[in-house]
Write an enzyme that holds these catalytic residues in place. Sequence first.
Site, mmCIF file in Angstrom:
data_model
loop_
_atom_site.group_PDB
_atom_site.id
_atom_site.type_symbol
_atom_site.label_atom_id
_atom_site.label_comp_id
_atom_site.label_asym_id
_atom_site.label_seq_id
_atom_site.Cartn_x
_atom_site.Cartn_y
_atom_site.Cartn_z
ATOM 1 N N ILE A 1 0.863 -1.186 0.000
ATOM 2 C CA ILE A 1 0.000 0.000 0.000
ATOM 3 C C ILE A 1 0.897 1.233 0.000
ATOM 4 C CG2 ILE A 1 -1.908 1.209 1.147
ATOM 5 C CD1 ILE A 1 -2.247 -1.281 2.908
ATOM 6 N N HIS A 2 0.657 2.147 -0.939
ATOM 7 C CA HIS A 2 1.420 3.397 -0.900
ATOM 8 C C HIS A 2 0.685 4.575 -1.535
ATOM 9 C CE1 HIS A 2 2.322 2.409 -5.088
ATOM 10 N NE2 HIS A 2 2.630 3.674 -5.244
ATOM 11 N N ARG A 3 -0.359 4.330 -2.342
ATOM 12 C CA ARG A 3 -1.013 5.421 -3.067
ATOM 13 C C ARG A 3 -1.657 6.419 -2.107
ATOM 14 N NH1 ARG A 3 -0.927 5.655 -8.996
ATOM 15 N NH2 ARG A 3 -0.230 3.592 -9.614
ATOM 16 N N ASP B 1 -2.104 -1.603 -4.342
ATOM 17 C CA ASP B 1 -2.604 -0.417 -5.052
ATOM 18 C C ASP B 1 -1.556 0.100 -6.028
ATOM 19 O OD1 ASP B 1 -0.745 0.768 -3.357
ATOM 20 O OD2 ASP B 1 -2.202 1.975 -2.247
#
Length: 345
Positions: A206-208, A280
């Site tokens: 997850i990073h967005r 993501d």
Amino acid sequence: MSLSVLTVVGARPQFIKAAPVSHALAAHGNIREILVHTGQHFDAAMSDVFFQELDIPPPAHNLEVNSLGHGAMTGRMLEKLEEVMIAEKPDWVLIYGDTNSTVAGALAAAKLHIPVAHVEAGLRSFNRKMPEEINRVMADHVSNLLLCPTRTAVANLAREGITHGVHHVGDVMYDVTIAAVERARERSDILTRHGLTPKTYAVATIHRAENTDDPAQLAKVIAWLSERGKDTPIVMPLHPRTRKLMEKSGLNPAGIRIIEPLGYLDMAWLTHNSAAVFTDSGGLQKEAYFHRVPCVTLRDETEWVETVQAGWNRLWSVPDYEPRRDITDYGTGACSAKIATLLAA
């Protein structure tokens, strides 16, 4: 006379994509590459390790622009890239993907009337709330050579009136993955290090901003992953920014083993041996397909529509996959050589 290509990179996905193209440019024999690192990803785990593992030459220029908001970061990059371009006088500026580094490189070159070549041109999620979407649209509209990974990307550009200089070349990430799997098979100890058995775990990332900037949305994603973790243990290499936001929100996910950010070879081997991918990340959606691992995209849309249509990927809001088939658009692993040839021509 040799051709000079100034390559702008700044984030983890760009280091990976640039590796096979840099090798192809060097092999061409008549192209001199000038690598510029904007500094967007600056710590060793998110930057240096990729240059080492993928045999990318050290950057000729490191602009050290990081830890700023979108506007300030892009503006500072524009200023510093313009100085480098004026000094180096390249024949081409080569950009990758959809980051702040991408749009800064595109705009700086366009204002100096230097031709721009965009790798991964034509991708669209059609969600203008995503900063990545704004970056890729702006970059495409000032580019002279648009290097598309898929036929859908070519069609997206045509709908926006861009038809000149457009080429379907395939996907550079496929080039990287083919080489990385064999190298990782010999070098990576990620499974042993974490006591993992092939095909018994899932990988999550997850990073967005759309998932991390809103605490309620981040909690929703973590809850979704925790539910899946009841059936299949999840290993999550965690982006430093996401880790800080989770700690700030007091999120302590169940069924998820959080580990350190990984170099490319370790991440490739971890993905290759996984049973599923939850992410993501645009890049990891495709890499999951290259490894023939089913993926769930933790977003409400994806720019890699082929992976969904071919049944290897689905949005987390969709209950099941389409019938599974191979994807021919991504090419045969020779994309980088095509790019070098087009630049030289």
